[in-house]
Scaffold this motif. Structure first.
Motif, PDB file in Angstrom:
ATOM      1  N   GLN A 138     -45.031  25.476  15.994  1.00 30.44           N
ATOM      2  CA  GLN A 138     -43.766  26.088  16.407  1.00 30.44           C
ATOM      3  C   GLN A 138     -42.571  25.305  15.872  1.00 30.44           C
ATOM      4  O   GLN A 138     -41.570  25.885  15.461  1.00 30.44           O
ATOM      5  N   ARG A 139     -42.681  23.990  15.861  1.00 32.50           N
ATOM      6  CA  ARG A 139     -41.597  23.154  15.356  1.00 32.50           C
ATOM      7  C   ARG A 139     -41.386  23.377  13.860  1.00 32.50           C
ATOM      8  O   ARG A 139     -40.246  23.459  13.381  1.00 32.50           O
ATOM      9  N   LEU A 140     -42.477  23.531  13.085  1.00 33.40           N
ATOM     10  CA  LEU A 140     -42.359  23.735  11.642  1.00 33.40           C
ATOM     11  C   LEU A 140     -41.845  25.126  11.292  1.00 33.40           C
ATOM     12  O   LEU A 140     -41.125  25.299  10.302  1.00 33.40           O
ATOM     13  N   LEU A 141     -42.202  26.116  12.091  1.00 31.28           N
ATOM     14  CA  LEU A 141     -41.745  27.471  11.803  1.00 31.28           C
ATOM     15  C   LEU A 141     -40.283  27.684  12.194  1.00 31.28           C
ATOM     16  O   LEU A 141     -39.618  28.561  11.658  1.00 31.28           O
ATOM     17  N   ALA A 142     -39.764  26.899  13.123  1.00 31.97           N
ATOM     18  CA  ALA A 142     -38.375  27.044  13.578  1.00 31.97           C
ATOM     19  C   ALA A 142     -37.539  25.851  13.116  1.00 31.97           C
ATOM     20  O   ALA A 142     -36.835  25.224  13.906  1.00 31.97           O
ATOM     21  N   GLN A 143     -37.589  25.541  11.840  1.00 32.56           N
ATOM     22  CA  GLN A 143     -36.829  24.415  11.302  1.00 32.56           C
ATOM     23  C   GLN A 143     -35.362  24.788  11.128  1.00 32.56           C
ATOM     24  O   GLN A 143     -35.040  25.940  10.827  1.00 32.56           O
ATOM     25  N   PRO A 144     -34.466  23.828  11.305  1.00 32.89           N
ATOM     26  CA  PRO A 144     -33.053  24.114  11.020  1.00 32.89           C
ATOM     27  C   PRO A 144     -32.849  24.282   9.514  1.00 32.89           C
ATOM     28  O   PRO A 144     -33.647  23.805   8.704  1.00 32.89           O
ATOM     29  N   GLU A 145     -31.785  24.948   9.150  1.00 33.85           N
ATOM     30  CA  GLU A 145     -31.509  25.182   7.730  1.00 33.85           C
ATOM     31  C   GLU A 145     -31.185  23.867   7.026  1.00 33.85           C
ATOM     32  O   GLU A 145     -30.440  23.047   7.536  1.00 33.85           O
ATOM     33  N   ASP A 146     -31.777  23.709   5.843  1.00 38.52           N
ATOM     34  CA  ASP A 146     -31.578  22.503   5.046  1.00 38.52           C
ATOM     35  C   ASP A 146     -31.252  22.930   3.622  1.00 38.52           C
ATOM     36  O   ASP A 146     -32.035  23.637   2.979  1.00 38.52           O
ATOM     37  N   GLU A 147     -30.113  22.509   3.128  1.00 44.74           N
ATOM     38  CA  GLU A 147     -29.670  22.922   1.794  1.00 44.74           C
ATOM     39  C   GLU A 147     -30.527  22.351   0.671  1.00 44.74           C
ATOM     40  O   GLU A 147     -30.546  22.893  -0.430  1.00 44.74           O
ATOM     41  N   ASP A 148     -31.232  21.275   0.931  1.00 44.03           N
ATOM     42  CA  ASP A 148     -32.031  20.638  -0.116  1.00 44.03           C
ATOM     43  C   ASP A 148     -33.365  21.338  -0.345  1.00 44.03           C
ATOM     44  O   ASP A 148     -34.013  21.113  -1.370  1.00 44.03           O
ATOM     45  N   LEU A 149     -33.815  22.165   0.581  1.00 48.26           N
ATOM     46  CA  LEU A 149     -35.116  22.818   0.482  1.00 48.26           C
ATOM     47  C   LEU A 149     -34.960  24.233  -0.070  1.00 48.26           C
ATOM     48  O   LEU A 149     -33.925  24.880   0.116  1.00 48.26           O
ATOM     49  N   PRO A 150     -35.997  24.751  -0.752  1.00 52.50           N
ATOM     50  CA  PRO A 150     -35.940  26.135  -1.238  1.00 52.50           C
ATOM     51  C   PRO A 150     -35.830  27.114  -0.066  1.00 52.50           C
ATOM     52  O   PRO A 150     -36.502  26.957   0.950  1.00 52.50           O
ATOM     53  N   GLY A 151     -34.975  28.101  -0.197  1.00 53.20           N
ATOM     54  CA  GLY A 151     -34.796  29.094   0.845  1.00 53.20           C
ATOM     55  C   GLY A 151     -34.234  28.507   2.122  1.00 53.20           C
ATOM     56  O   GLY A 151     -34.480  29.028   3.205  1.00 53.20           O
ATOM     57  N   LEU A 152     -33.512  27.408   1.999  1.00 51.20           N
ATOM     58  CA  LEU A 152     -32.926  26.681   3.139  1.00 51.20           C
ATOM     59  C   LEU A 152     -33.980  26.217   4.141  1.00 51.20           C
ATOM     60  O   LEU A 152     -33.683  25.965   5.295  1.00 51.20           O
ATOM     61  N   GLY A 153     -35.241  26.127   3.710  1.00 47.38           N
ATOM     62  CA  GLY A 153     -36.312  25.632   4.568  1.00 47.38           C
ATOM     63  C   GLY A 153     -36.791  26.633   5.593  1.00 47.38           C
ATOM     64  O   GLY A 153     -37.477  26.265   6.544  1.00 47.38           O
ATOM     65  N   GLN A 154     -36.473  27.924   5.410  1.00 41.35           N
ATOM     66  CA  GLN A 154     -36.833  28.940   6.395  1.00 41.35           C
ATOM     67  C   GLN A 154     -38.154  29.637   6.095  1.00 41.35           C
ATOM     68  O   GLN A 154     -38.701  30.311   6.964  1.00 41.35           O
TER      69      GLN A 154
END
Length: 151
Positions: A42-58
Motif C-alpha cells: 500500500q505504501r509503494l502504490l500510494a507514493q507522493p509525486e516525485d519529479e525525478d522518477l518517470p511518470g512522477l512515480g505514480q
C-alpha cells in the motif's frame, strides 16, 4: 602505415561492462518479497509525486521494482515476458540464510556449527599437513632403504 582500429573498442573493457550492468540492476527477489507484504504494498502504490522518477512515480510495478511513464506502458509491461518471468520466480520461496549455510555444510538441523575437521579452510590446511607428513615419511623410508642396499 597500418590501419587504425576505430570500432568496438569497448568489448573487453570491464569497467564499461560493469557500469552498464549495474545501471540496469533492480531489487533482488527477497527484497521484492518484503515489498509484497500488504503494509509495504500500500505504501509503494500510494507514493507522493516525485519529479525525478518517470511518470512522477505514480506508475510502479512492484514485482519488477520499475517505474513507468503512464498506465498504458505499465499495462504493456504486465503483459510482457519479463514481468511474467519475475512473477514465476516470486512464486518459489526465497532461500534463507539457514538453507545457504546448510548447503555448504556449516550448520546441522539443530543449528549448531559443525567441527572444523569436516568443513572449512582449516580442514584443507590439516589435509595439506597430513599429506606433507606422508611425503616426508616416504622420502625418509626411501633414503633408509637406499642406504641399506649401499652397505
Amino acid at each position: 602505415m597500418t590501419r587504425v582500429r576505430r570500432k568496438r573498442m569497448h568489448c573487453n573493457n570491464k569497467e564499461l561492462h560493469h557500469k552498464y550492468k549495474t545501471k540496469r540492476r533492480t531489487k533482488d527477489l527477497d527484497q521484492i518479497e518484503a515489498d509484497l507484504l500488504p503494509e509495504n504494498k500500500q505504501r509503494l502504490l500510494a507514493q507522493p509525486e516525485d519529479e525525478d522518477l518517470p511518470g512522477l512515480g505514480q506508475h510502479y510495478c512492484i514485482e519488477c521494482a520499475k517505474y513507468y511513464i503512464d498506465d498504458r506502458t505499465l499495462a504493456e509491461h504486465r503483459r510482457g515476458r519479463e514481468h511474467k518471468r519475475r512473477i514465476r520466480d516470486l512464486k518459489a520461496p526465497a532461500y534463507t540464510q539457514k538453507e545457504a549455510e546448510a548447503a555448504v555444510g556449516l550448520a546441522t538441523d539443530n543449528g549448531k556449527a559443525l567441527s572444523s575437521s569436516i568443513a572449512g579452510p582449516q580442514s584443507l590446511l590439516a589435509l595439506k599437513r597430513k599429506n606433507d607428513a606422508k611425503a616426508a615419511a616416504r622420502s625418509a623410508s626411501v633414503a633408509d632403504s637406499s642406504m641399506i642396499m649401499a652397505e
